[in-house]
Write an enzyme that holds these catalytic residues in place. Structure first.
Site, mmCIF file in Angstrom:
data_model
loop_
_atom_site.group_PDB
_atom_site.id
_atom_site.type_symbol
_atom_site.label_atom_id
_atom_site.label_comp_id
_atom_site.label_asym_id
_atom_site.label_seq_id
_atom_site.Cartn_x
_atom_site.Cartn_y
_atom_site.Cartn_z
ATOM 1 N N ASP A 1 32.690 24.662 32.790
ATOM 2 C CA ASP A 1 32.680 23.937 31.103
ATOM 3 C C ASP A 1 32.291 22.367 31.453
ATOM 4 O OD1 ASP A 1 35.575 23.828 32.172
ATOM 5 O OD2 ASP A 1 35.687 22.357 29.824
ATOM 6 N N ARG B 1 30.669 27.398 29.808
ATOM 7 C CA ARG B 1 30.808 28.320 30.178
ATOM 8 C C ARG B 1 30.005 29.548 29.368
ATOM 9 N NH1 ARG B 1 36.066 26.621 32.399
ATOM 10 N NH2 ARG B 1 37.928 25.688 30.390
ATOM 11 N N ASP C 1 35.873 21.154 44.351
ATOM 12 C CA ASP C 1 35.417 19.598 44.399
ATOM 13 C C ASP C 1 36.586 18.703 45.470
ATOM 14 O OD1 ASP C 1 33.791 17.906 43.073
ATOM 15 O OD2 ASP C 1 35.121 17.440 41.994
ATOM 16 N N GLU D 1 38.620 31.128 42.566
ATOM 17 C CA GLU D 1 37.861 29.800 42.013
ATOM 18 C C GLU D 1 36.859 29.510 42.189
ATOM 19 O OE1 GLU D 1 39.428 27.625 39.545
ATOM 20 O OE2 GLU D 1 39.855 26.003 41.179
ATOM 21 N N ASP D 2 36.139 28.339 40.304
ATOM 22 C CA ASP D 2 34.730 28.606 40.492
ATOM 23 C C ASP D 2 34.646 27.566 41.110
ATOM 24 O OD1 ASP D 2 36.698 26.356 38.973
ATOM 25 O OD2 ASP D 2 35.925 26.189 37.152
ATOM 26 N N PHE E 1 27.154 16.971 38.160
ATOM 27 C CA PHE E 1 28.021 18.085 36.962
ATOM 28 C C PHE E 1 27.505 19.217 37.032
ATOM 29 C CE2 PHE E 1 30.982 18.627 34.279
ATOM 30 C CZ PHE E 1 31.915 18.680 34.368
ATOM 31 N N LYS F 1 40.206 28.535 33.343
ATOM 32 C CA LYS F 1 39.435 28.891 32.980
ATOM 33 C C LYS F 1 38.310 29.442 33.133
ATOM 34 C CE LYS F 1 40.438 27.963 28.273
ATOM 35 N NZ LYS F 1 41.606 26.740 28.785
ATOM 36 N N GLY F 2 37.590 28.675 34.270
ATOM 37 C CA GLY F 2 36.384 28.377 35.152
ATOM 38 C C GLY F 2 36.319 30.211 36.171
ATOM 39 N N LYS G 1 31.369 21.686 46.426
ATOM 40 C CA LYS G 1 31.043 20.299 47.160
ATOM 41 C C LYS G 1 31.265 19.443 47.514
ATOM 42 C CE LYS G 1 30.019 18.972 41.642
ATOM 43 N NZ LYS G 1 31.021 18.421 41.136
HETATM 44 P P1 IMP Z 1 39.826 19.689 42.034
HETATM 45 O O1 IMP Z 1 41.171 19.538 42.470
HETATM 46 O O2 IMP Z 1 38.811 18.183 42.018
HETATM 47 O O3 IMP Z 1 39.253 20.523 43.734
HETATM 48 O O4 IMP Z 1 39.062 20.607 40.996
HETATM 49 C C1 IMP Z 1 38.218 22.080 41.005
HETATM 50 C C2 IMP Z 1 38.019 22.222 39.841
HETATM 51 O O5 IMP Z 1 37.440 20.806 38.699
HETATM 52 C C3 IMP Z 1 37.403 22.973 39.133
HETATM 53 O O6 IMP Z 1 38.274 24.102 38.923
HETATM 54 C C4 IMP Z 1 36.793 22.634 38.056
HETATM 55 O O7 IMP Z 1 36.824 23.252 36.400
HETATM 56 C C5 IMP Z 1 36.396 21.356 38.255
HETATM 57 N N1 IMP Z 1 35.534 20.691 37.907
HETATM 58 C C6 IMP Z 1 34.745 20.059 39.482
HETATM 59 N N2 IMP Z 1 33.964 19.852 39.584
HETATM 60 C C7 IMP Z 1 32.949 19.966 38.579
HETATM 61 C C8 IMP Z 1 31.569 20.756 37.668
HETATM 62 O O8 IMP Z 1 31.052 20.284 38.659
HETATM 63 N N3 IMP Z 1 31.269 21.068 36.650
HETATM 64 C C9 IMP Z 1 32.646 21.630 36.220
HETATM 65 N N4 IMP Z 1 33.436 21.008 36.625
HETATM 66 C C10 IMP Z 1 34.243 21.130 37.734
HETATM 67 MG MG MG Z 2 38.786 24.562 35.917
#
Ligand code: IMP
Ligand code: MG
Length: 186
Positions: free
Chosen positions: A161, A167, A105, A101-102, A154, A45-46, A133
């Site tokens: 969220d 959100r 990470d 994508e939001d 964070f 949902k992000g 990030k």
């Molecule tokens: P990844 O697979 O680790 O790249 O994760 C991406 C997902 O992690 C994003 O779509 C977010 O939902 C969540 N995420 C990563 N960092 C944050 C943050 O700082 N705040 C909130 N959600 C995060």
């Molecule tokens: Mg997410």
């Protein structure tokens, strides 16, 4: 007041608006000669807030579709275990796909999508992330359109969220540590 849970504001509503406009312009220029509508895949949902703002800054035909991918659960730690909880409704064969994508990470979610989507024979696949990030990356992902690079903190707001909350903040803030770290025992 949600503002009280913020350590600080990282990007204001105005910062975000300007950046989204810039990304929309870039995408519009890059897809000028595309024969078909751009197939915009939002990751629920992000990405919802970013998605709806971004598509309105793209001055070309677009089609909507959404996926739910999960690597996080309800905690602030990534597992690297990506699951598709909701797949696309439409066939992307021959389509120009942009995955929206939001935040990227660890990179696990996006590198998984980068693997499975091209197997469905789209004309192209690009990735657009509101935030990245880089210091947290565990797998490399090429981001075609990136809003802001952010430090290892964070973040919440503008779709992001913590445990399903924050959100709807119109800005991006750093969440106070005491909100997500359990208090020490007395
Ligand atoms: P990844 O697979 O680790 O790249 O994760 C991406 C997902 O992690 C994003 O779509 C977010 O939902 C969540 N995420 C990563 N960092 C944050 C943050 O700082 N705040 C909130 N959600 C995060
Ligand atoms: Mg997410």
């Amino acid at each position: 007041m949600m503002q009280e849970d913020m350590e600080r504001v990282l990007f204001t509503e105005a910062d975000i608006k300007a950046k989204v406009k810039e990304l929309g312009k870039k995408i519009t220029a890059d897809y000028q000669d595309a024969k078909e509508a751009i197939f915009c895949v939002g990751i629920l949902k992000g990405a919802v807030i970013f998605y709806t703002d971004l598509v309105r800054q793209i001055d070309l035909p677009v089609e909507f579709d959404f996926m739910i991918a999960s690597s996080y659960g309800n905690s602030s730690l990534s597992s690297g275990n990506v699951k598709i909880l909701k797949d696309l409704d439409y066939d992307i064969a021959g389509k120009h796909v942009i995955v929206i994508e939001d935040i990227i990470d660890t990179g696990h979610t996006m590198s998984y999508l980068r693997k499975i989507l091209p197997a469905r024979s789209p004309a192209s696949v690009k990735i657009c992330a509101f935030l990245s990030k880089p210091s947290r990356r565990q797998v490399d992902v090429a981001i075609d359109y990136c809003g802001f690079e952010v430090p290892d903190e964070f973040l919440v707001g503008y779709g992001l969220d913590y445990a399903g909350r924050y959100r709807n903040l119109p800005y991006v803030g750093v969440l106070k540590r005491e909100i997500y770290v359990a208090p020490p025992l007395p």
